[in-house]
Design a protein around this motif. Structure first.
Motif, mmCIF file in Angstrom:
data_model
loop_
_atom_site.group_PDB
_atom_site.id
_atom_site.type_symbol
_atom_site.label_atom_id
_atom_site.label_comp_id
_atom_site.label_asym_id
_atom_site.label_seq_id
_atom_site.Cartn_x
_atom_site.Cartn_y
_atom_site.Cartn_z
ATOM 1 N N ARG A 463 0.837 -1.209 0.000
ATOM 2 C CA ARG A 463 0.000 0.000 0.000
ATOM 3 C C ARG A 463 0.867 1.252 0.000
ATOM 4 N NH1 ARG A 463 0.919 2.178 4.628
ATOM 5 N NH2 ARG A 463 1.161 0.937 6.513
ATOM 6 N N GLY A 464 0.281 2.347 -0.493
ATOM 7 C CA GLY A 464 0.955 3.634 -0.425
ATOM 8 C C GLY A 464 1.029 4.123 1.006
ATOM 9 N N GLY A 465 2.029 4.967 1.279
ATOM 10 C CA GLY A 465 2.122 5.566 2.600
ATOM 11 C C GLY A 465 0.930 6.463 2.874
ATOM 12 N N ASN A 466 0.473 6.482 4.108
ATOM 13 C CA ASN A 466 -0.680 7.301 4.470
ATOM 14 C C ASN A 466 -0.299 8.774 4.580
ATOM 15 O OD1 ASN A 466 -2.122 4.920 4.635
ATOM 16 N ND2 ASN A 466 -3.137 5.487 6.540
ATOM 17 N N GLY A 467 -1.275 9.630 4.314
ATOM 18 C CA GLY A 467 -1.109 11.063 4.484
ATOM 19 C C GLY A 467 -1.505 11.496 5.881
ATOM 20 N N ALA A 468 -1.908 12.762 6.014
ATOM 21 C CA ALA A 468 -2.105 13.336 7.336
ATOM 22 C C ALA A 468 -3.394 14.128 7.414
ATOM 23 C CB ALA A 468 -0.930 14.255 7.684
ATOM 24 N N VAL A 469 -3.893 14.270 8.626
ATOM 25 C CA VAL A 469 -4.943 15.226 8.938
ATOM 26 C C VAL A 469 -4.322 16.282 9.845
ATOM 27 C CG1 VAL A 469 -5.746 13.757 10.846
ATOM 28 C CG2 VAL A 469 -7.209 15.576 9.981
ATOM 29 N N TYR A 470 -4.624 17.548 9.535
ATOM 30 C CA TYR A 470 -4.003 18.662 10.251
ATOM 31 C C TYR A 470 -5.091 19.666 10.592
ATOM 32 C CZ TYR A 470 -0.562 22.383 11.194
ATOM 33 O OH TYR A 470 0.206 23.353 11.775
ATOM 34 N N THR A 471 -5.251 19.957 11.879
ATOM 35 C CA THR A 471 -6.261 20.900 12.339
ATOM 36 C C THR A 471 -5.588 21.958 13.200
ATOM 37 O OG1 THR A 471 -7.888 19.105 12.389
ATOM 38 C CG2 THR A 471 -8.468 21.154 13.504
ATOM 39 N N ILE A 472 -5.878 23.220 12.890
ATOM 40 C CA ILE A 472 -5.238 24.315 13.603
ATOM 41 C C ILE A 472 -6.298 25.363 13.942
ATOM 42 C CG2 ILE A 472 -4.621 25.611 11.503
ATOM 43 C CD1 ILE A 472 -1.893 26.140 12.861
ATOM 44 N N THR A 473 -6.216 25.916 15.154
ATOM 45 C CA THR A 473 -7.162 26.932 15.592
ATOM 46 C C THR A 473 -6.401 28.209 15.940
ATOM 47 O OG1 THR A 473 -9.016 27.390 17.088
ATOM 48 C CG2 THR A 473 -7.122 26.250 18.029
ATOM 49 N N ALA A 474 -7.099 29.333 15.887
ATOM 50 C CA ALA A 474 -6.452 30.630 16.038
ATOM 51 C C ALA A 474 -6.799 31.271 17.375
ATOM 52 C CB ALA A 474 -6.881 31.556 14.902
ATOM 53 N N LEU A 475 -5.817 31.975 17.949
ATOM 54 C CA LEU A 475 -6.036 32.782 19.149
ATOM 55 C C LEU A 475 -6.161 34.262 18.810
ATOM 56 C CD1 LEU A 475 -3.429 31.064 21.517
ATOM 57 C CD2 LEU A 475 -5.861 30.545 21.245
ATOM 58 N N SER A 476 -5.725 34.634 17.614
ATOM 59 C CA SER A 476 -5.897 35.981 17.075
ATOM 60 C C SER A 476 -6.393 35.843 15.648
ATOM 61 C CB SER A 476 -4.574 36.758 17.079
ATOM 62 O OG SER A 476 -4.069 36.922 18.378
ATOM 63 N N GLU A 477 -7.015 36.897 15.144
ATOM 64 C CA GLU A 477 -7.492 36.844 13.762
ATOM 65 C C GLU A 477 -6.314 36.553 12.831
ATOM 66 O OE1 GLU A 477 -9.318 40.181 10.995
ATOM 67 O OE2 GLU A 477 -10.817 39.427 12.439
ATOM 68 N N THR A 478 -6.488 35.544 11.970
ATOM 69 C CA THR A 478 -5.382 35.022 11.166
ATOM 70 C C THR A 478 -5.779 34.955 9.699
ATOM 71 O OG1 THR A 478 -4.531 33.707 13.008
ATOM 72 C CG2 THR A 478 -3.905 32.997 10.788
ATOM 73 N N ALA A 479 -4.910 35.479 8.845
ATOM 74 C CA ALA A 479 -5.100 35.353 7.392
ATOM 75 C C ALA A 479 -4.402 34.076 6.925
ATOM 76 C CB ALA A 479 -4.533 36.561 6.672
ATOM 77 N N ILE A 480 -5.114 33.276 6.147
ATOM 78 C CA ILE A 480 -4.596 31.974 5.719
ATOM 79 C C ILE A 480 -4.632 31.887 4.204
ATOM 80 C CG2 ILE A 480 -4.944 29.471 5.786
ATOM 81 C CD1 ILE A 480 -6.078 29.751 8.536
ATOM 82 N N THR A 481 -3.571 31.372 3.648
ATOM 83 C CA THR A 481 -3.530 30.985 2.239
ATOM 84 C C THR A 481 -3.353 29.483 2.172
ATOM 85 O OG1 THR A 481 -2.600 33.074 1.481
ATOM 86 C CG2 THR A 481 -2.235 31.171 0.086
ATOM 87 N N VAL A 482 -4.195 28.819 1.405
ATOM 88 C CA VAL A 482 -4.069 27.380 1.171
ATOM 89 C C VAL A 482 -3.500 27.178 -0.224
ATOM 90 C CG1 VAL A 482 -5.271 25.164 1.049
ATOM 91 C CG2 VAL A 482 -6.042 26.915 2.666
ATOM 92 N N THR A 483 -2.475 26.351 -0.322
ATOM 93 C CA THR A 483 -1.863 26.046 -1.611
ATOM 94 C C THR A 483 -1.840 24.535 -1.775
ATOM 95 O OG1 THR A 483 -0.486 28.033 -1.491
ATOM 96 C CG2 THR A 483 0.188 26.330 -3.038
ATOM 97 N N GLY A 484 -2.782 24.021 -2.580
ATOM 98 C CA GLY A 484 -2.865 22.576 -2.736
ATOM 99 C C GLY A 484 -3.423 22.170 -4.083
#
Length: 652
Positions: A463-484
């Motif tokens: 089988r192929g190697g497994n990927g990941a689940v990643y969850t992140i929460t903010a304590l201050s207002e945060t600008a996010i860019t997703v590149t996928g």
């Protein structure tokens, strides 16, 4: 083409005295040790996590030769930089006025059309003069957390021209006789969001070169410039000979592979990628003819795919020899101007990672056609990177600008020898995922989940190697860019192996880390889908689902996501492709994967044809019968290996 180098230098040495050979070997490794010291000094002294923790940096030594400037040594960092490094040096030194070069002069350049991968990767070059003439150039490079432009971090998704991106420097004097050039530093630091971090990284990049020059001069002083030059050439020839020997083992022929980038972040048009490896004797030509035109969005690359493909070839034919210009010599590239792999200025080329990762996938697929059963499955094919920034509201940090990166990690493809590697980033980078404790200390973020995603690696005999689940929460207002990328179809397997899981993202508006439901990746009741393949109930459905159904975005290349305190963003990076028929996977291995939470019971039954007696036991007789049924259905075109994805999602 037959090699004329069975290493001329090595052959002559073999006919000479043993001491001379020992000296050349010592010099060859001595140069590598200088590069190692430079790289280690850079990582120890850098300020930003993308250098210090993620290892998105490298160091190299170039030498003047009859072929121009050639890389004679490098050290393991972000290896894609090492493959472009020699060209950056040639562009810069060919343009620089050497008549006015002094000891301690240091040059900054980050222009993608002068060899850099993208503007966010800054390159520092320090010529080393011997008897009044530059004979070596020490080179360090790293990604910086910000270099101006519309967003922190350098992945300006949604823009169309270089004028909308980060600061772009032609070869620029940064230090003169070891003194900072104030105008250059002022311009750099007054146009970035996090000047303290950038200043710290620039000083680290220069400082490691100062250490490198001291070590290099010690080596030259112990021997002499002429002998060091011969030792460097000897090292290049040894690597070239190793590369050519590995290439000779591949059957001659033309091997073509095709893939697509989902879209370019501006339009919904896919970007076709075509690669033909033309192998003859001990050399390879990599031809990108057939690749789509340069896109409107920022996913095209300036020309660095001319060298990144070599990285993929080296992994397969010569994984052990040192990386230097000898690695590049047996391989030539044909890049159609104005294509996605050779975008012309002033187009935007800030997002290099999607095409870069896919180029190594294409190499794996094309080489697989030549290697038969020794083919390998592709890795995840996307970084699924999060670029984050804002102004800190935490007590004691109020008003401080900050920026950070998050690499969740994916999986590598399976091989004829065994299962793929789990929980690692793309092959092009040799980078690492973030150190989460550092992220939380330096940024108003809490990484609440970073773990292996079950059912994300492609099914197969291996089988192929497994990927990941990643969850992140903010304590201050945060600008996010997703590149996928890989949001519509997962990474391919080989020799009958299945695809890995595609890339998915969700926003969790009311996140509570104390609530088990918030941490349950399979519980979608409080999650709002951002992108991915879904059915009409909001369930991830790679086979038969619809991309963008019920999602906020029609792309996984998104800038301007605002994460407010108490909210969380979750992404899933798919795993690598499988190798071989999953119906041939030993049932004991399938059971181990279920017990280890690498696969769920439901997906294992669907993909591997196993029948469970209970949660810890497989019914061997029933499994044999079931597998025979599936094999017959596959022969009749009524069954195929399902794309990796769990079945037990909860939406209501």
């Amino acid at each position: 083409m037959t090699s004329t180098i069975e290493s001329a230098g090595a052959r002559n040495v073999a006919e000479g005295d043993a001491q001379h050979l020992i000296d050349l070997e010592t010099i060859r490794y001595g140069l590598i040790e200088v590069a190692r010291d430079m790289h280690q000094a850079l990582m120890r002294s850098a300020f930003s996590p993308i250098v210090r923790d993620i290892n998105d940096c490298t160091a190299a030594i170039h030498m003047r030769t009859e072929n121009g400037w050639e890389m004679v040594a490098s050290w393991e960092g972000c290896m894609q930089h090492a493959f472009t490094s020699q060209h950056i040096c040639n562009f810069t030194m060919n343009e620089w006025d050497e008549e006015h070069l002094d000891d301690g002069d240091v040059i900054l350049v980050n222009d993608p059309w002068r060899g850099a991968i993208h503007c966010a990767d800054i390159n520092i070059l320090r010529p080393v003069r011997i008897n009044g003439r530059a004979e070596f150039v020490l080179h360090s490079t790293s990604h910086v957390v910000d270099l101006g432009g519309p967003i922190p971090g350098g992945f300006a998704n949604g823009v169309q021209t270089a004028f909308e991106e980060q600061l772009r420097f032609p070869p620029t004097l940064l230090y003169a006789n070891d003194r900072p050039v104030k105008s250059a530093f002022n311009y750099l630091l007054e146009n970035v969001r996090v000047p303290a971090s950038v200043l710290g990284d620039v000083r680290a990049l220069n400082g490691c070169l100062v250490i490198g020059e001291r070590r290099l001069r010690e080596l030259i002083g112990k021997y002499d410039p002429e002998l060091v030059h011969k030792g460097a050439v000897y090292g290049i020839e040894m690597t070239e000979a190793a590369m050519r020997a590995g290439i000779r083992e591949i059957p001659d022929g033309d091997y073509t592979a095709e893939d697509v980038i989902d879209e370019d972040g501006v339009t919904d048009e896919s970007v076709p990628l075509v690669m033909t490896l033309k192998k003859r004797g001990d050399s390879i030509e990599v031809d990108y003819s057939g690749t789509g035109r340069q896109p409107l969005g920022n996913v095209g690359t300036a020309w660095c795919e001319a060298t990144r493909c070599i990285e993929g070839i080296k992994f397969i034919v010569d994984p052990t020899s040192a990386v230097n210009s000898g690695t590049l010599r047996p391989i030539e590239s044909i890049l159609p101007p104005g294509s996605a792999v050779c975008s012309l200025p002033p187009s935007s080329v800030s997002n290099h990672v999607d095409i870069g990762g896919r180029i190594v996938n294409l190499v794996a697929q094309a080489m697989g056609k030549a290697m038969g059963d020794k083919a390998i499955g592709c890795d995840s094919g996307t970084l699924g990177m999060l670029t984050l920034g804002g102004v800190d509201d935490r007590p004691g940090h109020v008003g401080n600008p900050w920026a950070s990166f998050a690499l969740a990690g994916g999986g590598w493809g399976a091989t004829w020898k065994g299962d793929g590697l789990t929980f690692c980033t793309l092959a092009i980078g040799n980078c690492r995922t973030s150190v989460q404790e550092h992220v939380e200390r330096e940024s108003p973020l809490v990484v609440v989940q970073h773990e292996i995603m079950p059912d994300s690696g492609g099914a197969g005999q291996h089988r192929g190697g497994n990927g990941a689940v990643y969850t992140i929460t903010a304590l201050s207002e945060t600008a996010i860019t997703v590149t996928g990328d890989r949001t519509r179809i997962g990474t391919p397997g080989t020799k009958g192996g299945g695809r890995g899981m595609p890339f998915y993202g969700w926003l969790i508006p009311d996140f509570d880390a104390k609530d088990p439901a918030s941490l349950d990746v399979f519980d979608l009741r409080a999650a709002e889908p951002l992108f991915g393949m879904f059915d009409d109930k909001g369930v991830p459905t790679p086979d038969g689902g619809t991309f963008g159904l019920g999602t906020k975005y029609a792309s996984a290349k998104v800038s301007g996501i605002v994460l407010k305190p108490g909210q969380a963003i979750r992404v899933i990076i798919g795993g690598g492709g499988g190798w071989g028929d999953p119906l041939a996977r030993p049932t004991a291995d399938v059971l181990d994967d279920v017990l280890d939470a690498m696969h769920t019971r439901g997906y294992s039954e669907k993909a591997y044809g196993v029948v469970f007696s209970d949660d810890t036991t497989i019914d061997e007789a029933a499994t044999q019968a079931r597998r025979a049924e599936l094999a017959a259905a596959r022969e009749a075109g009524q069954w195929s290996v399902p794309t990796a994805c769990a079945l037990e999602w909860r939406t209501a």
